[in-house]
Write an enzyme that holds these catalytic residues in place. Structure first.
Site, PDB file in Angstrom:
ATOM      1  CB  CYS A   1      -1.694  -0.941   6.357  1.00 60.96           C
ATOM      2  SG  CYS A   1      -2.985  -0.661   5.156  1.00 60.96           S
TER       3      CYS A   1
ATOM      4  CB  CYS B   1      -0.967  -0.001   1.175  1.00 58.16           C
ATOM      5  SG  CYS B   1      -0.273   0.541   2.733  1.00 58.16           S
ATOM      6  CD  GLU B   2      -0.945   5.556  -3.363  1.00 56.55           C
ATOM      7  OE1 GLU B   2      -0.387   5.218  -4.417  1.00 56.55           O
ATOM      8  OE2 GLU B   2      -1.804   6.448  -3.295  1.00 56.55           O
ATOM      9  CG  HIS B   3      -2.285   5.187   2.051  1.00 54.05           C
ATOM     10  ND1 HIS B   3      -3.387   4.412   1.719  1.00 54.05           N
ATOM     11  CD2 HIS B   3      -2.359   6.286   1.275  1.00 54.05           C
ATOM     12  CE1 HIS B   3      -4.102   5.041   0.798  1.00 54.05           C
ATOM     13  NE2 HIS B   3      -3.504   6.177   0.514  1.00 54.05           N
ATOM     14  CG  HIS B   4       0.138   2.513   6.261  1.00 56.54           C
ATOM     15  ND1 HIS B   4      -1.117   2.365   5.710  1.00 56.54           N
ATOM     16  CD2 HIS B   4       0.030   3.450   7.228  1.00 56.54           C
ATOM     17  CE1 HIS B   4      -1.958   3.176   6.336  1.00 56.54           C
ATOM     18  NE2 HIS B   4      -1.299   3.847   7.265  1.00 56.54           N
TER      19      HIS B   4
ATOM     20  CD  GLN C   1      -8.396  -4.257  -3.146  1.00 54.92           C
ATOM     21  OE1 GLN C   1      -7.981  -4.352  -1.994  1.00 54.92           O
ATOM     22  NE2 GLN C   1      -9.470  -4.890  -3.579  1.00 54.92           N
TER      23      GLN C   1
ATOM     24  CG  HIS D   1      -5.545  -3.452   2.089  1.00 56.26           C
ATOM     25  ND1 HIS D   1      -5.068  -2.406   1.348  1.00 56.26           N
ATOM     26  CD2 HIS D   1      -6.451  -4.090   1.308  1.00 56.26           C
ATOM     27  CE1 HIS D   1      -5.661  -2.401   0.167  1.00 56.26           C
ATOM     28  NE2 HIS D   1      -6.522  -3.411   0.121  1.00 56.26           N
TER      29      HIS D   1
HETATM   30 ZN   LIG Z   1      -1.870   1.081   4.168  1.00 53.68          ZN
END
Ligand SMILES: [Zn+2]
Length: 204
Positions: free
Chosen positions: A165, A94-97, A135, A163
């Site tokens: 995360c 995931c590009e956030h975490h 996603q 996910h």
């Molecule tokens: Zn994430």
């Protein structure tokens, strides 16, 4: 879900890439940030291993889905019904975490006289998986790359994924699955085609 897809950003040019040493130093910084000591024996080789693993896990930045799909396709006489490749396993981050996303993709298209080699669909899933993703974006990118290169009558993509995360941090919901879909062409306009795609994906 239709996500907004940016023009497949062609990847960081090599000239702008940090050196191996810079990457390893960054890992050492994160190890210290986590509270560990990068100079202890067990961690001595870790920065080099992490840098190497990143090359592999994010190899999708060096690959172009449209190159893999190619510009020449097999002509088919008479077959004009759905082609579905389901249960394509993939992982992404995931590009956030920068934490793993693990799941399966189901990809279908309605040919318009031409078909893809079946292995190419799995390769496209892999290329977009080996990048930092949401996603939603990944689902739309797979659909769009097939739509634009093959020009079929329609494309359907469904991704179901867990996910990490969500499982490992924050709300800590283990085992929850996120489901995303993108439909183009006949899969978007004909509810019967869309329903048939979903029931074929669901049938075991
Ligand atoms: Zn994430």
């Amino acid at each position: 879900m239709d996500a907004v897809v940016k023009n497949f950003p062609k990847t960081t040019p090599d000239a702008n890439r940090p050196s191996q040493k810079e990457a390893e130093d960054a890992v050492r910084t994160l190890l210290r940030w986590a509270g560990d000591d990068p100079s202890r024996e067990g961690l001595l080789d870790t920065p080099a291993r992490v840098a190497k693993a990143y090359r592999e896990l994010f190899a999708g930045y060096d690959m172009d889905a449209e190159d893999v799909l190619g510009r020449t396709f097999e002509e088919v006489a008479g077959y004009d019904d759905m082609v579905l490749v389901k249960d394509i396993p993939f992982f992404s981050h995931c590009e956030h975490h920068m934490v793993p996303i693990i799941g399966k993709a189901h990809v279908a298209y309605m040919p318009d006289g031409k078909v893809l080699g079946l292995s190419k669909i799995a390769r496209v899933v892999e290329i977009f998986g080996r990048r930092l993703q949401t996603q939603e974006t990944m689902t739309a990118q797979i659909a769009r790359s097939i739509d634009e290169t093959l020009a079929p009558r329609g494309v359907a993509v469904m991704i179901e994924a867990e996910h990490m995360c969500m499982a490992m941090r924050g709300v800590q919901k283990q085992g929850s699955t996120t489901l995303t879909t993108t439909f183009t062409g006949t899969f978007k306009t004909e509810p019967a085609d869309q329903a048939r795609f979903i029931s074929m994906v669901r049938s075991r």
